[in-house]
Each structure stands twice: as C-alpha cells, then as structure tokens.
Design an enzyme around this catalytic site. Sequence first.
Site, mmCIF file in Angstrom:
data_model
loop_
_atom_site.group_PDB
_atom_site.id
_atom_site.type_symbol
_atom_site.label_atom_id
_atom_site.label_comp_id
_atom_site.label_asym_id
_atom_site.label_seq_id
_atom_site.Cartn_x
_atom_site.Cartn_y
_atom_site.Cartn_z
ATOM 1 N N SER A 130 0.859 -1.178 0.000
ATOM 2 C CA SER A 130 0.000 0.000 0.000
ATOM 3 C C SER A 130 0.893 1.224 0.000
ATOM 4 C CB SER A 130 -0.880 -0.012 1.260
ATOM 5 O OG SER A 130 -1.487 1.242 1.498
ATOM 6 N N TYR A 171 -2.429 -1.587 10.407
ATOM 7 C CA TYR A 171 -2.328 -1.683 8.944
ATOM 8 C C TYR A 171 -0.965 -1.197 8.461
ATOM 9 C CZ TYR A 171 -3.966 -1.346 4.081
ATOM 10 O OH TYR A 171 -4.130 -1.487 2.726
#
Length: 258
Positions: free
Chosen positions: A140, A153
């Site tokens: 990401s 995350y």
Amino acid sequence: MTQPAFPSPDYHRGRKALVTGAASGIGLACAEKFAALGAQVIAVDVNAEGLTALADRVEGIVPTPCDLSNLDALAEALPHDVDIIVNNAGIQQVAPIEEFPLEKFELIMTVMLHAPFYIVRQSLPHMYARGWGRIVNLSSAHGLSASPFKSAYVTAKHGLEGLSKVIALEGAPHGVTSNTVNPAYVRTALVEKQIADQAKAHGIPESEVIEKIMLERVFVKRLIEPEEVADLCAFLTGPSSASMTGCSYPIEGGWTAY
C-alpha cells in the site's frame, strides 16, 4: 543462474497462480486477470460464497475457501505447487493507538503479514525446483509512509515490504522474483467500510472523507480501480519483469512524490 526462455506468447498459460482475498476487490480483479491470461487460479478467501460465484462465472478458477487467520490450517488448505503468488488479503481498523483493540491488532498482523510468510515459505521449494516463480505482495502507499489511526495496517504493510525484499534476495539465484505493489485508496469494499471510522476518528462528516482524507495526499484526484492494480500485478509476473525484484511499485497518484 540462467533464466529459462520466455514461453511466449502464452507466458501465463499452464502456470498455477494463488491469489488471496480473491472474492472481492483487488483480489477478484487479479483472479479474473490471471484466468484470462490462461493460468489456473487458486482463488483463496474466507468468503466461500463469493468464490463459488467467481468460479461459476470465470473459467480456470479453483475456489479454495480458507481463513488466513488460522495459520495452522494453511499447509493443508492451500496447495504448495504454485508458480505465482499474489498475497492480497487484507483487513482494516481505524482507531487511535490508545483505543486500538488488541485482538484486532493481532488479527491484522496474522492475516496481512504472518499468512503471506507462511504461504511463501511452503511454496518456495516448488518454485526453486522449477527455477521459476513470481511473488507479488499487495502492500500500500501505507507501506511507504504512515497515516494516523492505522497503526496495525501501517505496521503490517511496512513489515510486508521488508519480507518481500528478503524473499527477493534469497529467491534471485533460483529464478524467483518478489515485489510489492503500493496502491493508494482503491475502489473496494475495504475502503468503503472504513469511511464511517475515518469520519469518527477525524471528526468530520462521512460525506467529506473521500475528498479530505483519502484523496488529500493524492494528486490524481480519484480512487484507483481494482483492474488497474491487477494489470500491474500481471506485468510483474510477465516476461518483461524478470530482472525486476526487491522493489516497490507505487500506483498512488503521486502520494509518495513529496
């Protein structure tokens, strides 16, 4: 070690590709893409109904329901003789560190960092024996930079970046490459589900989350489509990427350019 000749033009045909999180979003787009390229796709997800629907619609899909949080079950649930791995499955939780649920932190670590390690570990012997393998780890923009309220995350994605690089270094002599793909916000259910939490954490209306939070650091002001990410994953497993390994490939509208 000399790379094997490229089996052009059907480079992916006959190969076995394992894609996690394949019932929706980026994983679904990747499963469809690899199947269209002629690969047999081991489609992995906890959503068995979603996998069945995918297999009914797309030829070449092998629906493989699996809960990636159950690490002990991975060895039996998933095949080891795969040529391509796309570690995509992910979950999200938005909360300040002092309020972050401990069980949720551990779950995110397990699904998004530990499970990819387990899957790669059990698949490398097959890849090494064949002298060819391609691993794409869906990271990401948050694997390259941080944002508040996403401690689990961001931690998992940064860990995945390091793991991917180690795989690349160890795998290179055996014809195995490993890279990460780093999208910004993609139009998926995972993104849609966090709008309410983002609004609460930042103290803004839900209607303002996409513009003020998700696209704030993005210069190309739109959400990314899952198919765009799938195309990049396919390229990183194709004939032109044989020397591309240990790298991170942003697809994030300029997020990390400054």
